[in-house]
Design an enzyme around this catalytic site. Structure first.
Site, PDB file in Angstrom:
ATOM      1  CG  HIS A 133      -6.710  62.519  34.028  1.00 31.73           C
ATOM      2  ND1 HIS A 133      -6.810  61.312  34.185  1.00 31.73           N
ATOM      3  CD2 HIS A 133      -7.267  62.721  33.031  1.00 31.73           C
ATOM      4  CE1 HIS A 133      -7.880  61.770  33.599  1.00 31.73           C
ATOM      5  NE2 HIS A 133      -8.550  62.352  33.113  1.00 31.73           N
ATOM      6  CG  HIS A 140       1.700  67.894  32.500  1.00 27.84           C
ATOM      7  ND1 HIS A 140       1.733  68.273  31.441  1.00 27.84           N
ATOM      8  CD2 HIS A 140       1.706  67.068  32.652  1.00 27.84           C
ATOM      9  CE1 HIS A 140       1.817  67.083  30.008  1.00 27.84           C
ATOM     10  NE2 HIS A 140       1.780  66.632  30.690  1.00 27.84           N
TER      11      HIS A 140
HETATM   12 ZN   LIG Z   1       2.534  64.619  29.958  1.00 34.99          ZN
END
Ligand SMILES: [Zn+2]
Ligand SMILES: *[C@@H]1O[C@H](CO)[C@@H](O)[C@H](O)[C@H]1NC(C)=O
Ligand SMILES: *[C@@H]1O[C@H](CO)[C@@H](O)[C@H](O)[C@H]1NC(C)=O
Ligand SMILES: *[C@@H]1O[C@H](CO)[C@@H](O)[C@H](O)[C@H]1NC(C)=O
Length: 501
Positions: free
Chosen positions: A87, A112
């Site tokens: 993801h 991230h």
């Molecule tokens: Zn995030």
């Protein structure tokens, strides 16, 4: 905000939910964001992230301190794990890194990114007045004063704090190069490599004193509304080449999969404001003239206290404007006229009360903010889901899980957020409090409020999903609502209240 790999551990114990939570999710197609709530009910619930940070939501809060981060300057000797979780690309962070300027210590866990695609440098999650940036970085921290680790914190209402950094294409960014140069080693899902530490502070904008602050959620399943969001006002830049490296190198599929699925466009669209406002630590700049300053927490506490134990007839009269969303000054003037009619009626009521002390006593229960399970105690979303699901299952209404959770969670979150100045007080939250008050006073206030808010017009948009309170007297957040009745009424706020007595 992306939450990786801890979830299954936390949720596997709840075997009946394991089926739900193991579910695959994506950003597009049949498992795309509009379908997340099928398996992850909080994704369809209250206080979701990201949001569009619109000028009209902003409130200046002079008490917001500059963000201070500690031990962000890592040495090259410290190994970091760089990974592709299918993801996003994620860097694990050592627990010596933390935020020191919030009411609790928030210890870093990971960072991230979210980004657009090759031909479309627009992939930030938060937008500012509808402007989407090229990408966004999230530095995820958990409340280590209260929770032992990330998996204990992730489903608690005061569990997480995330720093959001908006990223635009522009000048080359040396700090980003520190990890981008390794991403060829993690092209495929579940690949990870070790890389040397570097100065994480250099990934943040220069100024940490200017930011947006609001209460929100994980932006990926399971979407728990457990995040205290800080989105910095100033963006950082990366070069076109750096953006393309991020947007074109990675795959959301495994190396052995026959069809390689590019990892791109991994951002969630803006969610409803849900009566939330966005606090800002700054007051100067374009579009900020005339920005409201937040009402003090003290005033807010007084209002809630009055709702809990005070004279409701007073609130239904002169005090009513204080319950309405701030920025309703115009309304206040108009309302005075409206309320003249109600006033004589109310005075009669007050008199009645004086004559009937038992009526008043009943209202003065010992509920106070913080002691009622209302607002100050944290909510635990996993156990709440467990209880609500269990109750619904007994009555064969499992399909109502999203709505039931929303009804259970929204008033608590709204109130908590209201007391912290991060939202307006919404009618469902007021009704939640009023359940402990005598019927006639509370009904009067409810009627006045509904009328005033209806006159305000388009309040309905943000709240159209919210059903009214039900007759279950318990304050338990696991209270299960009755069948939805919205079809037969013009507006959810006009639905009748029911009282346990
Ligand atoms: Zn995030
Ligand atoms: C987190 O802490 C809890 C309680 O202290 C413990 O039971 C659990 O195993 C820990 N989880 C991880 C992933 O370390
Ligand atoms: C409410 O508080 C008062 C003291 O403030 C106490 O005497 C009384 O017992 C309490 N009542 C309940 C039901 O807890
Ligand atoms: C509220 O309604 C007015 C017109 O009645 C409209 O111009 C305005 O954009 C609406 N605001 C919102 C937030 O929907």
């Amino acid at each position: 905000m992306h939450f990786w790999s801890f979830t299954p551990i936390a949720l596997l114990e709840l075997t009946f939910l394991a089926v739900l939570h193991g579910a695959k999710w994506t950003y597009n197609g049949p498992e795309g964001e509009h379908h997340w709530s099928k398996h992850y009910p909080y994704c369809g619930g209250a206080f979701q992230s990201p949001i569009d940070i619109q000028s009209k939501l902003l409130r200046f809060d002079p008490t917001l301190l500059p963000i201070e981060v500690q031990n962000y300057n890592l040495s090259p000797n410290e190994q970091l794990t760089l990974g592709n979780n299918g993801h996003s690309v994620q860097i694990s962070l050592p627990s010596k890194m933390y935020i020191s300027s919030l009411p609790h210590r928030y210890t870093a866990a990971q960072l991230h990114f979210h980004w657009g695609s090759y031909g479309r440098a627009a992939g930030s999650e938060h937008t500012v007045n509808s402007r989407q940036y090229a990408a966004e970085m999230h530095v995820v921290h958990f409340n280590s004063d209260k929770y032992h680790n990330m998996s204990m914190a992730v489903d608690k209402s005061d569990g997480l704090a995330v720093l959001g950094v908006l990223i635009e294409v522009g000048e080359f960014n040396q700090a980003f190069e520190q990890f981008l140069r390794f991403i060829n080693g993690i092209k495929y899902k579940d690949q990870r490599i070790q890389m040397p530490g570097f100065n994480i502070r250099a990934l943040l904008p220069a100024r940490l004193d200017e930011y947006y602050r609001y209460d929100g959620s994980l932006t990926t399943p399971p979407c728990y509304p457990s995040v205290l969001w800080t989105v910095f006002r100033n963006h950082v830049t990366i070069s076109r080449q750096q953006f393309q490296a991020l947007a074109t190198t990675l795959y959301s599929s495994h190396a052995q999969d026959s069809a390689a699925v590019p990892l791109k466009g991994n951002y969630r669209k803006p969610q409803l404001a849900d009566s939330r406002v966005v606090l800002v630590s700054f007051k100067e700049g374009r579009g900020l003239r005339g920005i409201h300053t937040v009402t003090s927490p003290l005033t807010r506490r007084q209002i809630v206290k009055q709702l809990l134990v005070g004279d409701l007839a007073d609130l239904a009269d002169e005090g009513l404007y204080r319950l309405l969303p701030s920025g309703s000054e115009k309304l206040r003037v108009g309302m005075k006229e409206d309320l003249k009619d109600l006033q004589s009626e109310n005075r009669a009521k007050s008199k009645q009360q004086t004559l009937n002390p038992s009526l008043r006593k009943k209202g003065q229960t010992n509920r106070s903010v913080g002691k009622s399970g209302l607002a100050e105690d944290e909510l635990s979303y996993v156990s709440l889901e467990h209880r609500v699901f269990h109750q619904l299952k007994l009555s064969h209404r499992e399909h109502q899980l999203v709505q039931a959770l929303r009804d259970a969670v929204f008033p608590e979150l709204n109130l908590k957020s209201y007391l912290d100045c991060k939202s307006d007080l919404a009618l469902p939250a007021i009704r939640h409090i009023l359940r402990g008050r005598p019927t006639d006073e509370a009904l009067e206030l409810d009627r006045s409020l509904t009328k005033a808010l209806m006159n305000q017009g388009n309040m309905s948009t943000a709240l159209k999903h919210i059903l009214p309170m039900t007759h279950h007297g318990s304050l338990s957040p696991a209270t299960v609502p009755r069948e939805p009745q919205s079809q037969s009424y013009p507006h959810p706020w006009l639905l009748p209240m029911e009282w346990e007595d």
